[in-house]
Motif scaffolding. Structure first.
Motif, PDB file in Angstrom:
ATOM      1  N   VAL A   7     -29.233  21.680 -23.853  1.00 34.62           N
ATOM      2  CA  VAL A   7     -29.861  22.580 -22.785  1.00 34.62           C
ATOM      3  C   VAL A   7     -29.158  23.660 -22.428  1.00 34.62           C
ATOM      4  O   VAL A   7     -27.975  23.813 -22.645  1.00 34.62           O
ATOM      5  N   ASN A   8     -29.607  24.617 -21.865  1.00 36.36           N
ATOM      6  CA  ASN A   8     -29.083  25.902 -21.391  1.00 36.36           C
ATOM      7  C   ASN A   8     -28.089  25.548 -20.232  1.00 36.36           C
ATOM      8  O   ASN A   8     -28.200  25.366 -19.320  1.00 36.36           O
ATOM      9  N   TRP A   9     -26.733  25.968 -20.865  1.00 36.62           N
ATOM     10  CA  TRP A   9     -25.566  25.558 -20.062  1.00 36.62           C
ATOM     11  C   TRP A   9     -25.610  26.287 -18.561  1.00 36.62           C
ATOM     12  O   TRP A   9     -24.606  26.299 -17.603  1.00 36.62           O
ATOM     13  N   PHE A  10     -26.233  27.527 -18.447  1.00 34.05           N
ATOM     14  CA  PHE A  10     -26.239  28.308 -17.470  1.00 34.05           C
ATOM     15  C   PHE A  10     -27.138  28.079 -16.363  1.00 34.05           C
ATOM     16  O   PHE A  10     -26.741  28.163 -15.034  1.00 34.05           O
ATOM     17  N   ILE A  11     -28.060  27.334 -16.682  1.00 34.84           N
ATOM     18  CA  ILE A  11     -29.089  26.935 -15.736  1.00 34.84           C
ATOM     19  C   ILE A  11     -29.083  25.410 -15.515  1.00 34.84           C
ATOM     20  O   ILE A  11     -29.798  24.776 -14.865  1.00 34.84           O
ATOM     21  N   SER A  12     -28.522  24.650 -16.418  1.00 38.93           N
ATOM     22  CA  SER A  12     -28.295  23.075 -16.441  1.00 38.93           C
ATOM     23  C   SER A  12     -27.484  22.887 -15.157  1.00 38.93           C
ATOM     24  O   SER A  12     -26.443  23.352 -14.740  1.00 38.93           O
ATOM     25  N   TYR A  13     -27.625  21.668 -14.548  1.00 39.58           N
ATOM     26  CA  TYR A  13     -27.000  21.015 -13.445  1.00 39.58           C
ATOM     27  C   TYR A  13     -27.006  19.595 -13.551  1.00 39.58           C
ATOM     28  O   TYR A  13     -27.805  19.068 -13.983  1.00 39.58           O
ATOM     29  N   SER A  14     -26.078  18.958 -12.833  1.00 41.13           N
ATOM     30  CA  SER A  14     -25.926  17.368 -12.702  1.00 41.13           C
ATOM     31  C   SER A  14     -26.167  17.015 -11.375  1.00 41.13           C
ATOM     32  O   SER A  14     -25.278  17.752 -10.511  1.00 41.13           O
ATOM     33  N   LYS A  15     -26.958  16.037 -10.913  1.00 40.93           N
ATOM     34  CA  LYS A  15     -26.883  15.518  -9.772  1.00 40.93           C
ATOM     35  C   LYS A  15     -25.914  14.572  -9.429  1.00 40.93           C
ATOM     36  O   LYS A  15     -25.732  14.232  -8.350  1.00 40.93           O
ATOM     37  N   TYR A  16     -25.064  14.275 -10.584  1.00 44.75           N
ATOM     38  CA  TYR A  16     -23.844  13.292 -10.429  1.00 44.75           C
ATOM     39  C   TYR A  16     -22.707  14.004 -10.357  1.00 44.75           C
ATOM     40  O   TYR A  16     -21.575  13.182 -10.127  1.00 44.75           O
ATOM     41  N   THR A  22     -14.664  11.661  -7.447  1.00 47.85           N
ATOM     42  CA  THR A  22     -13.553  10.797  -7.117  1.00 47.85           C
ATOM     43  C   THR A  22     -12.949  10.261  -8.549  1.00 47.85           C
ATOM     44  O   THR A  22     -11.587   9.945  -8.738  1.00 47.85           O
ATOM     45  N   TYR A  23     -13.811  10.036  -9.540  1.00 47.94           N
ATOM     46  CA  TYR A  23     -13.153   9.548 -10.659  1.00 47.94           C
ATOM     47  C   TYR A  23     -12.694  10.684 -11.344  1.00 47.94           C
ATOM     48  O   TYR A  23     -11.502  10.428 -12.150  1.00 47.94           O
ATOM     49  N   TYR A  24     -13.152  11.840 -11.481  1.00 47.55           N
ATOM     50  CA  TYR A  24     -12.412  13.131 -12.064  1.00 47.55           C
ATOM     51  C   TYR A  24     -11.052  13.236 -11.565  1.00 47.55           C
ATOM     52  O   TYR A  24     -10.138  13.679 -12.051  1.00 47.55           O
ATOM     53  N   GLU A  25     -11.274  13.293 -10.358  1.00 49.44           N
ATOM     54  CA  GLU A  25      -9.785  13.251  -9.556  1.00 49.44           C
ATOM     55  C   GLU A  25      -8.752  12.408  -9.788  1.00 49.44           C
ATOM     56  O   GLU A  25      -7.645  12.642 -10.115  1.00 49.44           O
ATOM     57  N   LYS A  26      -9.167  11.140  -9.873  1.00 51.43           N
ATOM     58  CA  LYS A  26      -8.099   9.943 -10.408  1.00 51.43           C
ATOM     59  C   LYS A  26      -7.924  10.042 -11.935  1.00 51.43           C
ATOM     60  O   LYS A  26      -6.700   9.762 -12.408  1.00 51.43           O
ATOM     61  N   PHE A  27      -8.879  10.445 -12.691  1.00 56.63           N
ATOM     62  CA  PHE A  27      -8.486  10.680 -14.207  1.00 56.63           C
ATOM     63  C   PHE A  27      -7.700  11.938 -14.692  1.00 56.63           C
ATOM     64  O   PHE A  27      -6.660  11.809 -15.146  1.00 56.63           O
TER      65      PHE A  27
END
Length: 126
Positions: A7-16, A22-27
């Motif tokens: 998908v176009n990464w400029f207009i794409s987004y994630s609801k997650y 918190t997972y990213y911060e721990k990782f």
């Protein structure tokens, strides 16, 4: 080679994104800022492409040339994958983070080098 996401990464987004913070911060506590920087580089490349088409790449500032090189690394080496390759079907998250960190680190070091060269004798690096 296919780009992932497809998908176009400029207009794409994630609801997650917020749910995963918190997972990213721990990782890796730096992951969110590195991901943001990667998106900024890709957006800046999109802006610069119009200028390059009008006046050519040589007319760009050294830092803008670094943006183009970093974006190329992101697009061709990070966001592209070959599903038919035995080693490129998937990428573990730790490797994805490591790759993105290295690409953004390249951007940082290249910009520092250009700044040092400009301060000392104004020599072009690219």
């Amino acid at each position: 080679m296919k780009h992932f996401p497809s998908v176009n990464w400029f207009i794409s987004y994630s609801k997650y994104s917020q749910a995963l913070e918190t997972y990213y911060e721990k990782f890796d506590p730096d992951f969110i800022s590195i991901r943001t920087k990667a998106r900024e580089v890709l957006q800046r490349e999109d802006d610069l492409n119009e200028i390059v088409q009008l006046v050519g790449k040589d007319a760009l500032a050294e830092t803008d040339k670094i943006i183009l090189e970093t974006a190329k690394l992101l697009r061709e080496d990070y966001l592209a994958q070959n599903a038919f390759s035995p080693y490129d079907k998937f990428c573990p998250f730790y490797k994805s983070v490591w790759m993105m960190c290295n690409i953004i680190h390249f951007n940082t070091l290249a910009n520092q080098t250009v700044e040092r060269a400009a301060a000392s004798d104004g020599q072009k690096i690219t």
